[in-house]
Design a protein around this motif. Structure first.
Motif, PDB file in Angstrom:
ATOM      1  N   VAL A 142      48.261  35.337  39.683  1.00 21.58           N
ATOM      2  CA  VAL A 142      47.753  36.163  40.775  1.00 21.58           C
ATOM      3  C   VAL A 142      46.266  36.405  40.549  1.00 21.58           C
ATOM      4  CG1 VAL A 142      47.925  38.386  41.943  1.00 21.58           C
ATOM      5  CG2 VAL A 142      49.992  37.271  41.070  1.00 21.58           C
ATOM      6  N   PRO A 143      45.407  36.126  41.534  1.00 21.82           N
ATOM      7  CA  PRO A 143      43.962  36.303  41.328  1.00 21.82           C
ATOM      8  C   PRO A 143      43.608  37.696  40.838  1.00 21.82           C
ATOM      9  CG  PRO A 143      44.355  35.108  43.359  1.00 21.82           C
ATOM     10  CD  PRO A 143      45.704  35.557  42.860  1.00 21.82           C
ATOM     11  N   LEU A 144      42.682  37.735  39.907  1.00 22.44           N
ATOM     12  CA  LEU A 144      42.262  38.990  39.291  1.00 22.44           C
ATOM     13  C   LEU A 144      41.786  39.997  40.330  1.00 22.44           C
ATOM     14  CD1 LEU A 144      41.930  40.083  36.343  1.00 22.44           C
ATOM     15  CD2 LEU A 144      39.525  39.402  36.503  1.00 22.44           C
ATOM     16  N   VAL A 145      41.150  39.496  41.392  1.00 21.75           N
ATOM     17  CA  VAL A 145      40.605  40.378  42.414  1.00 21.75           C
ATOM     18  C   VAL A 145      41.688  41.183  43.120  1.00 21.75           C
ATOM     19  CG1 VAL A 145      40.684  38.613  44.203  1.00 21.75           C
ATOM     20  CG2 VAL A 145      39.027  40.463  44.381  1.00 21.75           C
ATOM     21  N   LEU A 146      42.940  40.690  43.110  1.00 27.36           N
ATOM     22  CA  LEU A 146      44.030  41.367  43.803  1.00 27.36           C
ATOM     23  C   LEU A 146      44.788  42.345  42.919  1.00 27.36           C
ATOM     24  CD1 LEU A 146      45.518  38.351  45.798  1.00 27.36           C
ATOM     25  CD2 LEU A 146      43.779  40.006  46.520  1.00 27.36           C
ATOM     26  N   ARG A 147      44.485  42.371  41.629  1.00 26.52           N
ATOM     27  CA  ARG A 147      45.284  43.215  40.738  1.00 26.52           C
ATOM     28  C   ARG A 147      44.466  43.941  39.682  1.00 26.52           C
ATOM     29  NH1 ARG A 147      45.742  40.001  36.076  1.00 26.52           N
ATOM     30  NH2 ARG A 147      45.241  37.807  36.444  1.00 26.52           N
ATOM     31  N   ALA A 148      43.163  43.695  39.610  1.00 31.98           N
ATOM     32  CA  ALA A 148      42.374  44.250  38.516  1.00 31.98           C
ATOM     33  C   ALA A 148      41.706  45.552  38.911  1.00 31.98           C
ATOM     34  CB  ALA A 148      41.323  43.243  38.056  1.00 31.98           C
ATOM     35  N   GLU A 149      41.158  46.214  37.907  1.00 28.34           N
ATOM     36  CA  GLU A 149      40.467  47.473  38.093  1.00 28.34           C
ATOM     37  C   GLU A 149      39.101  47.235  38.736  1.00 28.34           C
ATOM     38  OE1 GLU A 149      41.421  46.168  35.252  1.00 28.34           O
ATOM     39  OE2 GLU A 149      42.885  47.464  34.266  1.00 28.34           O
ATOM     40  N   LEU A 150      38.916  47.718  39.970  1.00 31.47           N
ATOM     41  CA  LEU A 150      37.631  47.701  40.670  1.00 31.47           C
ATOM     42  C   LEU A 150      36.884  46.389  40.477  1.00 31.47           C
ATOM     43  CD1 LEU A 150      36.239  51.319  40.113  1.00 31.47           C
ATOM     44  CD2 LEU A 150      37.784  50.466  41.863  1.00 31.47           C
TER      45      LEU A 150
END
Length: 213
Positions: A142-150
């Motif tokens: 899952v792309p980091l942009v969809l699950r990461a902190e800010l």
């Protein structure tokens, strides 16, 4: 200013390629796979931006220095991965650096092509997050942009500062430096303290609550 933007673009290309290559090494890819992931991570966002603003042929295909930089970063990561891994969270550190630099560069390039500041900020954010999305898709996660902190929010904040400075006729150099520092600082603080956007509520079995079905 053009020289600064080009220099930041080269540095951002290198660190994003390094982040992609290090993640490829962690996933036990061979040399070719590591180089492919490094190239995708470093160039996907910029190519998308250039196509959208009409800057064709895109820079990565018309300037040999971009593929050369990604190749060098990939080879460095492949050869010296154990040494790089000794850095604390190397992939996230390089990723945050690339995110900040690309957000600023993407916004400035869009402004130079006459894009209005609000849309230029959006293109700056796209430049920052595009490579990470391509990298994660290639590695089947899952792309980091969809699950990461800010992640995207940090890129948008840095890009918005550059765009606002252009709109208010502030000096471009301090705006570029400030935008990069703002994006990088937000991303690293989010990693340190776990800042993130709200997520949807779920029941204990992982399904949405009954009221949301």
């Amino acid at each position: 200013m053009d020289t600064l933007v080009l220099a930041l673009d080269f540095v951002g290309t290198f660190v994003f390629a390094l982040s992609g290559a290090m993640l490829g090494v962690r996933r036990r890819l061979d040399l070719f796979g590591v180089l492919v992931v490094a190239f995708a991570a470093a160039t996907a966002g910029g190519m998308t931006r250039d196509v959208l603003i009409g800057a064709t042929p895109v820079a990565v295909l018309s300037d040999w220095r971009y593929p050369a930089i990604t190749l060098a970063a990939g080879l460095i990561a492949f050869a010296w991965a154990p040494a790089i891994e000794r850095l604390q969270q190397p992939v996230r550190l390089f990723d945050a650096m690339g995110l900040a630099l690309f957000a600023v560069v993407g916004t400035q390039k869009a402004l130079d092509f006459g894009i209005p500041p609000p849309m230029a900020a959006g293109l700056g954010m796209l430049t920052g997050i595009g490579g990470g999305i391509a990298r994660d898709v290639l590695l089947a996660q899952v792309p980091l942009v969809l699950r990461a902190e800010l992640y995207a929010v940090a890129a948008l904040a840095g890009a918005a500062l550059v765009a606002t400075g252009h709109w208010l006729h502030w000096p471009p150099l301090p705006c570029a430096i400030g935008g990069a520092l703002l994006c990088f600082g937000l991303r690293m603080m989010a990693l340190r303290f776990g800042w993130h956007l709200p997520v949807a509520l779920q029941s204990r079995d992982g399904e949405p609550p009954e009221s949301m079905r």
